[in-house]
Design a protein around this motif. Structure first.
Motif, PDB file in Angstrom:
ATOM      1  N   UNK A  88      47.080  42.060  31.565  1.00  0.00           N
ATOM      2  CA  UNK A  88      46.720  40.590  32.390  1.00  0.00           C
ATOM      3  C   UNK A  88      47.065  40.854  33.831  1.00  0.00           C
ATOM      4  N   UNK A  89      48.512  41.697  33.992  1.00  0.00           N
ATOM      5  CA  UNK A  89      48.717  41.925  35.692  1.00  0.00           C
ATOM      6  C   UNK A  89      47.829  42.686  36.282  1.00  0.00           C
ATOM      7  N   UNK A  90      46.760  43.185  35.635  1.00  0.00           N
ATOM      8  CA  UNK A  90      45.707  43.787  36.293  1.00  0.00           C
ATOM      9  C   UNK A  90      46.320  45.305  36.749  1.00  0.00           C
ATOM     10  N   UNK A  91      47.254  45.816  36.047  1.00  0.00           N
ATOM     11  CA  UNK A  91      47.853  47.322  36.530  1.00  0.00           C
ATOM     12  C   UNK A  91      47.769  48.343  35.340  1.00  0.00           C
ATOM     13  N   UNK A  92      47.250  47.858  34.309  1.00  0.00           N
ATOM     14  CA  UNK A  92      47.249  48.786  33.111  1.00  0.00           C
ATOM     15  C   UNK A  92      46.359  50.205  33.344  1.00  0.00           C
ATOM     16  N   UNK A 100      46.127  40.891  48.782  1.00  0.00           N
ATOM     17  CA  UNK A 100      44.936  40.596  48.294  1.00  0.00           C
ATOM     18  C   UNK A 100      44.644  40.661  46.830  1.00  0.00           C
ATOM     19  N   UNK A 101      45.048  41.709  46.328  1.00  0.00           N
ATOM     20  CA  UNK A 101      45.038  42.176  44.820  1.00  0.00           C
ATOM     21  C   UNK A 101      45.770  41.053  44.044  1.00  0.00           C
ATOM     22  N   UNK A 102      47.102  40.516  44.708  1.00  0.00           N
ATOM     23  CA  UNK A 102      47.942  39.658  43.931  1.00  0.00           C
ATOM     24  C   UNK A 102      47.259  38.237  44.030  1.00  0.00           C
ATOM     25  N   UNK A 103      46.645  38.094  45.103  1.00  0.00           N
ATOM     26  CA  UNK A 103      45.967  36.718  45.301  1.00  0.00           C
ATOM     27  C   UNK A 103      44.809  36.702  44.144  1.00  0.00           C
ATOM     28  N   UNK A 104      44.230  37.731  44.040  1.00  0.00           N
ATOM     29  CA  UNK A 104      43.076  37.891  42.972  1.00  0.00           C
ATOM     30  C   UNK A 104      43.619  37.793  41.721  1.00  0.00           C
ATOM     31  N   UNK A 105      44.875  38.343  41.306  1.00  0.00           N
ATOM     32  CA  UNK A 105      45.461  38.270  40.029  1.00  0.00           C
ATOM     33  C   UNK A 105      45.661  36.719  40.013  1.00  0.00           C
ATOM     34  N   UNK A 106      46.310  35.976  40.852  1.00  0.00           N
ATOM     35  CA  UNK A 106      46.699  34.614  40.571  1.00  0.00           C
ATOM     36  C   UNK A 106      45.479  33.712  40.067  1.00  0.00           C
ATOM     37  N   UNK A 107      44.395  33.893  40.803  1.00  0.00           N
ATOM     38  CA  UNK A 107      43.287  33.312  40.266  1.00  0.00           C
ATOM     39  C   UNK A 107      42.769  33.593  39.034  1.00  0.00           C
ATOM     40  N   UNK A 108      42.863  34.759  38.360  1.00  0.00           N
ATOM     41  CA  UNK A 108      42.810  35.176  36.993  1.00  0.00           C
ATOM     42  C   UNK A 108      43.863  34.586  36.106  1.00  0.00           C
ATOM     43  N   UNK A 109      44.940  34.431  36.443  1.00  0.00           N
ATOM     44  CA  UNK A 109      46.115  34.082  35.655  1.00  0.00           C
ATOM     45  C   UNK A 109      45.856  32.620  35.462  1.00  0.00           C
ATOM     46  N   UNK A 110      45.632  31.646  36.242  1.00  0.00           N
ATOM     47  CA  UNK A 110      45.731  30.195  36.277  1.00  0.00           C
ATOM     48  C   UNK A 110      44.666  29.767  35.191  1.00  0.00           C
ATOM     49  N   UNK A 111      43.782  30.608  34.633  1.00  0.00           N
ATOM     50  CA  UNK A 111      43.114  30.336  33.553  1.00  0.00           C
ATOM     51  C   UNK A 111      43.999  30.044  32.136  1.00  0.00           C
ATOM     52  N   UNK A 112      45.215  30.792  32.138  1.00  0.00           N
ATOM     53  CA  UNK A 112      46.095  30.793  31.075  1.00  0.00           C
ATOM     54  C   UNK A 112      47.341  30.274  31.618  1.00  0.00           C
ATOM     55  N   UNK A 113      47.824  30.258  32.783  1.00  0.00           N
ATOM     56  CA  UNK A 113      49.060  29.668  32.978  1.00  0.00           C
ATOM     57  C   UNK A 113      49.045  28.775  34.200  1.00  0.00           C
ATOM     58  N   UNK A 114      50.213  27.783  34.326  1.00  0.00           N
ATOM     59  CA  UNK A 114      50.451  27.055  35.544  1.00  0.00           C
ATOM     60  C   UNK A 114      51.135  27.899  36.534  1.00  0.00           C
ATOM     61  N   UNK A 115      50.495  27.867  37.996  1.00  0.00           N
ATOM     62  CA  UNK A 115      51.278  28.763  38.955  1.00  0.00           C
ATOM     63  C   UNK A 115      51.797  27.825  39.899  1.00  0.00           C
ATOM     64  N   UNK A 116      53.222  28.068  40.203  1.00  0.00           N
ATOM     65  CA  UNK A 116      53.627  27.463  41.549  1.00  0.00           C
ATOM     66  C   UNK A 116      53.908  28.443  42.663  1.00  0.00           C
ATOM     67  N   UNK A 117      53.268  28.579  43.761  1.00  0.00           N
ATOM     68  CA  UNK A 117      53.850  29.476  44.677  1.00  0.00           C
ATOM     69  C   UNK A 117      54.436  29.180  46.135  1.00  0.00           C
ATOM     70  N   UNK A 118      55.631  29.582  46.511  1.00  0.00           N
ATOM     71  CA  UNK A 118      56.064  29.164  47.807  1.00  0.00           C
ATOM     72  C   UNK A 118      55.508  30.493  48.737  1.00  0.00           C
ATOM     73  N   UNK A 119      54.881  29.776  49.805  1.00  0.00           N
ATOM     74  CA  UNK A 119      54.640  30.799  50.775  1.00  0.00           C
ATOM     75  C   UNK A 119      54.415  30.389  52.334  1.00  0.00           C
ATOM     76  N   UNK A 120      54.959  31.474  53.144  1.00  0.00           N
ATOM     77  CA  UNK A 120      54.862  31.064  54.802  1.00  0.00           C
ATOM     78  C   UNK A 120      53.525  31.265  55.278  1.00  0.00           C
TER      79      UNK A 120
END
Length: 275
Positions: free
Chosen positions: A145-149, A199-219
């Motif tokens: 799920x974290x795209x690292x397997x 970029x890989x983390x951002x792509x991963x977030x898009x995949x994860x939001x299908x199953x999880x609610x995500x809140x991100x702090x970013x500058x």
């Protein structure tokens, strides 16, 4: 203790468009007697990505930590107001903060793998939370799920600290997923990473939001505009004590925040006039 899993607001009780995953009502945060954030009202939508943006010192991370009660771990910190998750006030005396942090996971700014094997980084938290299923399947599933397997499947006995920075952050995301949360909080998860890892983390977030609610702090305003569905803009004003008092200026769809904000402060910030 209140069991969050048995709370009255379940995932099937109403359409996700109508039911916020998290709700803040008049939340203020103090460090000792010093106010840090004032009167935040905010609804976090289910299975979407919500970004918190704003200049340094405006309280973005402080507000984020309210959602899983990690401000409780800061000496002198005090939260006033109500924070609801699945219909339960997370600051009720009947709620166990440890259970809150299991349901609402956290990924920090700097990757922080345990000084254990890659396998144990995933298994450890699940084990102490009473997981009774097939651990090998859980480890593999979380890493997938974290795209690292595919990158670590042949070195699960190696230390998590042996991975690159971007891999370590995805390992930490897998570790958060392994305890089966419903919400994942991310506090500037890409600030220490190179552009490719970001970029890989951002792509991963898009995949994860299908199953999880995500809140991100970013500058990174470009990141907020790329990945989020909703954006909350925070600002700060000077206090008589010489500190900063954060407050929520505007919360809306990300497209609206970046193209047609209602508040002048928001327009000035997203256009780069300050911050």
């Amino acid at each position: 203790m209140t069991n969050l899993a048995d709370s009255p607001m379940t995932s099937d009780s109403s359409p996700v468009t109508e039911q916020p995953a998290l709700k803040m009502e008049g939340v203020s945060v103090y460090y000792g007697s010093t106010p840090a954030v004032r009167e935040v009202f905010l609804d976090i939508p289910t299975k979407q990505i919500t970004a918190f943006i704003g200049p340094s010192g405006c309280g973005k991370s402080t507000v984020l930590r309210c959602f899983n009660r990690t401000n409780d771990l800061i000496p002198g910190a005090k939260v006033k107001g109500n924070v609801f998750f699945r219909g339960v006030n997370l600051y009720s005396k009947k709620v166990d903060p440890v259970e809150v942090r299991r349901r609402i996971g956290m990924v920090f700014q700097k990757p922080n793998p345990f000084p254990k094997s890659i396998y144990e980084n995933i298994a450890f938290g699940a084990r102490i939370n009473g997981f009774q299923g097939n651990m090998d399947q859980l480890v593999e599933g979380s890493l997938r799920k974290a795209a690292i397997w595919d990158e670590v499947k042949d070195k699960l006995k190696d230390s998590g600290l042996s991975l690159s920075g971007g891999q370590q952050q995805r390992l930490c995301i897998a570790r958060a997923i392994a305890i089966q949360p419903e919400v994942i909080l991310m506090d500037e998860p890409c600030s220490a990473l190179d552009p490719i890892s970001t970029l890989r983390i951002e792509e991963l977030m898009q995949e994860l939001k299908e199953q999880y609610t995500i809140v991100i702090v970013t500058h990174n305003m470009q990141q907020a505009s790329r990945v989020s569905d909703k954006t909350a803009f925070f600002n700060a004003e000077a206090t008589d004590q010489g500190g900063k008092l954060g407050y929520l200026v505007e919360f809306n769809d990300t497209v609206t925040i970046f193209t047609n904000p209602k508040q002048d402060y928001t327009r000035d910030y997203v256009s780069g006039r300050f911050g």
